[in-house]
Scaffold this active site. Structure first.
Site, PDB file in Angstrom:
ATOM      1  CB  ALA A  13      -0.942  -0.006   1.206  1.00 24.11           C
ATOM      2  N   GLY A  15       3.308   1.645  -2.035  1.00 26.91           N
ATOM      3  CA  GLY A  15       3.853   1.756  -3.390  1.00 26.91           C
ATOM      4  C   GLY A  15       2.984   2.645  -4.261  1.00 26.91           C
ATOM      5  CD  GLN A  16       4.246   3.434  -9.830  1.00 28.30           C
ATOM      6  OE1 GLN A  16       3.911   4.551 -10.212  1.00 28.30           O
ATOM      7  NE2 GLN A  16       4.602   2.473 -10.661  1.00 28.30           N
ATOM      8  CB  ILE A  17      -0.546   0.130  -7.714  1.00 23.37           C
ATOM      9  CG1 ILE A  17       0.131  -0.033  -9.075  1.00 23.37           C
ATOM     10  CG2 ILE A  17      -2.016  -0.297  -7.791  1.00 23.37           C
ATOM     11  CD1 ILE A  17       0.120  -1.453  -9.610  1.00 23.37           C
ATOM     12  CG  ASN A 106       7.007 -10.292  -7.113  1.00 25.64           C
ATOM     13  OD1 ASN A 106       7.243  -9.712  -6.060  1.00 25.64           O
ATOM     14  ND2 ASN A 106       7.058  -9.679  -8.277  1.00 25.64           N
ATOM     15  CD  GLN A 113       2.048 -10.866   1.259  1.00 21.83           C
ATOM     16  OE1 GLN A 113       1.360 -10.589   0.282  1.00 21.83           O
ATOM     17  NE2 GLN A 113       2.895 -10.008   1.795  1.00 21.83           N
ATOM     18  CB  VAL A 130      -2.545  -6.034  -8.611  1.00 20.52           C
ATOM     19  CG1 VAL A 130      -2.037  -4.965  -9.570  1.00 20.52           C
ATOM     20  CG2 VAL A 130      -4.049  -5.851  -8.364  1.00 20.52           C
ATOM     21  CB  ALA A 131       2.145  -8.199  -7.224  1.00 18.58           C
ATOM     22  CG  ASP A 160      -3.798  -6.764 -19.695  1.00 20.94           C
ATOM     23  OD1 ASP A 160      -2.732  -6.210 -19.990  1.00 20.94           O
ATOM     24  OD2 ASP A 160      -3.955  -7.457 -18.675  1.00 20.94           O
ATOM     25  CG  HIS A 188      -0.997  -8.724 -16.685  1.00 22.38           C
ATOM     26  ND1 HIS A 188      -1.581  -7.707 -17.414  1.00 22.38           N
ATOM     27  CD2 HIS A 188      -0.022  -8.132 -15.962  1.00 22.38           C
ATOM     28  CE1 HIS A 188      -0.996  -6.558 -17.115  1.00 22.38           C
ATOM     29  NE2 HIS A 188      -0.038  -6.791 -16.247  1.00 22.38           N
TER      30      HIS A 188
HETATM   31  P1  NAD Z   1       5.883  -0.331  -6.143  1.00 19.99           P
HETATM   32  O1  NAD Z   1       7.281  -0.847  -6.079  1.00 19.99           O
HETATM   33  O2  NAD Z   1       5.651   1.142  -6.268  1.00 19.99           O
HETATM   34  O3  NAD Z   1       5.077  -0.852  -4.879  1.00 19.99           O
HETATM   35  C1  NAD Z   1       5.167  -2.155  -4.437  1.00 19.99           C
HETATM   36  C2  NAD Z   1       5.055  -2.102  -2.935  1.00 19.99           C
HETATM   37  O4  NAD Z   1       5.047  -3.444  -2.467  1.00 19.99           O
HETATM   38  C3  NAD Z   1       6.229  -1.387  -2.250  1.00 19.99           C
HETATM   39  O5  NAD Z   1       5.747  -0.398  -1.355  1.00 19.99           O
HETATM   40  C4  NAD Z   1       6.935  -2.504  -1.539  1.00 19.99           C
HETATM   41  O6  NAD Z   1       7.588  -2.078  -0.336  1.00 19.99           O
HETATM   42  C5  NAD Z   1       5.776  -3.453  -1.276  1.00 19.99           C
HETATM   43  N1  NAD Z   1       6.168  -4.817  -0.949  1.00 19.99           N
HETATM   44  C6  NAD Z   1       7.241  -5.504  -1.359  1.00 19.99           C
HETATM   45  N2  NAD Z   1       7.248  -6.714  -0.797  1.00 19.99           N
HETATM   46  C7  NAD Z   1       6.126  -6.797  -0.034  1.00 19.99           C
HETATM   47  C8  NAD Z   1       5.582  -7.785   0.798  1.00 19.99           C
HETATM   48  N3  NAD Z   1       6.215  -8.973   0.983  1.00 19.99           N
HETATM   49  N4  NAD Z   1       4.414  -7.529   1.441  1.00 19.99           N
HETATM   50  C9  NAD Z   1       3.790  -6.338   1.311  1.00 19.99           C
HETATM   51  N5  NAD Z   1       4.284  -5.353   0.540  1.00 19.99           N
HETATM   52  C10 NAD Z   1       5.430  -5.580  -0.129  1.00 19.99           C
HETATM   53  O7  NAD Z   1       5.161  -1.116  -7.334  1.00 19.99           O
HETATM   54  P2  NAD Z   1       3.812  -0.752  -8.072  1.00 19.99           P
HETATM   55  O8  NAD Z   1       4.130   0.086  -9.246  1.00 19.99           O
HETATM   56  O9  NAD Z   1       2.813  -0.316  -7.081  1.00 19.99           O
HETATM   57  O10 NAD Z   1       3.411  -2.195  -8.668  1.00 19.99           O
HETATM   58  C11 NAD Z   1       3.045  -3.240  -7.810  1.00 19.99           C
HETATM   59  C12 NAD Z   1       2.934  -4.544  -8.590  1.00 19.99           C
HETATM   60  O11 NAD Z   1       1.861  -4.491  -9.510  1.00 19.99           O
HETATM   61  C13 NAD Z   1       4.162  -4.876  -9.418  1.00 19.99           C
HETATM   62  O12 NAD Z   1       4.402  -6.271  -9.315  1.00 19.99           O
HETATM   63  C14 NAD Z   1       3.752  -4.516 -10.822  1.00 19.99           C
HETATM   64  O13 NAD Z   1       4.515  -5.198 -11.794  1.00 19.99           O
HETATM   65  C15 NAD Z   1       2.323  -4.956 -10.806  1.00 19.99           C
HETATM   66  N6  NAD Z   1       1.410  -4.398 -11.821  1.00 19.99           N
HETATM   67  C16 NAD Z   1       0.444  -5.234 -12.298  1.00 19.99           C
HETATM   68  C17 NAD Z   1      -0.489  -4.763 -13.198  1.00 19.99           C
HETATM   69  C18 NAD Z   1      -1.579  -5.641 -13.724  1.00 19.99           C
HETATM   70  O14 NAD Z   1      -2.338  -5.200 -14.597  1.00 19.99           O
HETATM   71  N7  NAD Z   1      -1.737  -6.873 -13.277  1.00 19.99           N
HETATM   72  C19 NAD Z   1      -0.427  -3.428 -13.621  1.00 19.99           C
HETATM   73  C20 NAD Z   1       0.564  -2.602 -13.105  1.00 19.99           C
HETATM   74  C21 NAD Z   1       1.487  -3.109 -12.196  1.00 19.99           C
HETATM   75  C1  LMR Z   2       1.265  -3.258 -16.797  1.00 19.12           C
HETATM   76  O1  LMR Z   2       0.689  -4.005 -17.588  1.00 19.12           O
HETATM   77  O2  LMR Z   2       1.232  -2.015 -16.903  1.00 19.12           O
HETATM   78  C2  LMR Z   2       1.999  -3.854 -15.631  1.00 19.12           C
HETATM   79  O3  LMR Z   2       1.862  -5.234 -15.619  1.00 19.12           O
HETATM   80  C3  LMR Z   2       3.392  -3.431 -15.571  1.00 19.12           C
HETATM   81  C4  LMR Z   2       4.240  -4.284 -16.441  1.00 19.12           C
HETATM   82  O4  LMR Z   2       5.088  -4.963 -15.893  1.00 19.12           O
HETATM   83  O5  LMR Z   2       4.055  -4.268 -17.652  1.00 19.12           O
END
Ligand code: NAD
Ligand code: LMR
Length: 332
Positions: A13, A15-17, A106, A113, A130-131, A160, A188
């Protein structure tokens, strides 16, 4: 009568998303304007101070629907009693990396978790991963949380799906809300298959097939597909960070439709546990077209799949099988 609050967990929470997502949830974008929420926010100890800053901002924003905030680095405290878990925590992809490259970092997070959720979440908790690698992280979570029903564990491909709607709307110069029933099949990742064969656009003369209106199969079978497949990488190239506001918004769309239902005649894409529909191997979390009713999703059945599509459905399934094997090798 006022509804009881729903407890929503957001991992990662700080992080940027997370930063884009928590205010959307607190404003009712995810669960509706009459649904109070209690936010549970989890991050890791190095991010504890930033997480507390997010909590301070949530208090400062005085969201009327927000009935409480738990901000913690303890997974058990974070997972206790949650009705919805949005799993964003993890290591994001950087420029030049494939989503597979972030696998080993990851999957071990998702294994641990899974146990915290299984033991401490509310019964019938709905999970959205999401990650990245989102499908495979969700699969690992499912496998290591055997008492959570498999129907409750999903991954995000709605971003997507929304990207595909956006591309069609731009190409035809129509409102994005008038385009529906695109499909994201599979992973994805860059092997996903954005399929417009059943998609339509609302026009003054009724619903028309996207293929008929675009009238350019070369674009639909070529550039359109690669643009959607590569959009995540294009955002990373432009922002030097992966997508965040669109990911957060799409996560809200995913949960909202799952909980409150999809509109009549409309489907959306969700990464769900494959039951062998469309000859996709079972045992994978694979994105399918789904409709949702009464808090449950169902795969849309009976859509015709031509040879072009079949190859693409199989290719992305192959990648997911490889990812699954790689994930298990990272865990052993
Ligand atoms: P970010 O690095 O800004 O934030 C991730 C956060 O997760 C950080 O604050 C970090 O400290 C925290 N974190 C790391 N390990 C952890 C753990 N064990 N438990 C709890 N928190 C933990 O990243 P973001 O830009 O917010 O992206 C988050 C994830 O979402 C990435 O894996 C990214 O690739 C993915 N993503 C997926 C999609 C999708 O469509 N599925 C789209 C965008 C991003
Ligand atoms: C996205 O689709 O924007 C995210 O999954 C980030 C990535 O790794 O492409």
């Amino acid at each position: 009568m006022a509804k009881d609050p729903v407890r929503v967990l957001v991992t990662g929470a700080a992080g940027q998303i997370g930063y884009a997502l928590v205010p959307m949830i607190a404003r009712g974008v995810m669960l509706g304007p009459d649904q109070p929420v209690i936010l549970h926010m989890l991050d890791i100890p190095p991010a504890a101070e930033a997480l507390n800053g997010v909590k301070m901002e949530l208090v400062d924003a005085a969201f009327p629907l927000l009935k409480g905030v738990v901000a913690t680095t303890d997974a058990v405290e974070a997972c206790t009693g949650v009705n919805i878990a949005v799993m964003v925590g993890g290591f994001p992809r950087k420029e030049g990396m494939e989503r597979k490259d972030v696998m080993s970092k990851n999957v071990s997070i998702y294994k641990s978790q899974a146990s915290a959720l299984e033991k401490h979440a509310a019964a019938n908790c709905k999970v959205l991963v999401v990650a990245n690698p989102a499908n495979t992280n969700a699969l690992i979570l499912k496998e290591f949380a055997p008492s959570i029903p498999e129907k409750n564990i999903t991954c995000l491909t709605r971003l997507d799906h929304n990207r595909a709607l956006g591309q069609i709307s731009e190409r035809l110069n129509v409102q994005v809300s008038d385009v529906k029933n695109v499909i994201i099949w599979g992973n994805h990742s860059s092997t996903q298959y954005p399929d417009v064969n059943h998609a339509t656009v609302k026009t003054s003369a009724g619903e028309k097939p996207v293929r008929e209106l675009v009238c350019d199969d070369a674009w639909l079978n070529g550039e359109f597909i690669t643009t959607v497949q590569q959009r995540g990488a294009a955002i990373i190239k432009a922002r030097k960070l992966s997508s965040a506001l669109s990911a957060a918004s799409s996560a809200c769309d995913h949960i909202r439709d799952w909980v409150l239902g999809t509109p009549e005649g409309t489907w959306v894409s969700m990464g769900v546990y494959s039951d062998g529909s469309y000859n996709v191997p079972s045992g994978l979390i694979y994105s399918f077209p789904v409709t949702c009713r009464n808090g449950e999703w169902a795969i849309v059945q009976g859509l015709s799949i031509d040879e072009f599509s079949r190859n693409k459905l199989d290719k992305t399934a192959e990648e997911l099988s490889e990812e699954k094997a790689l994930a298990y090798s990272c865990l052993s």
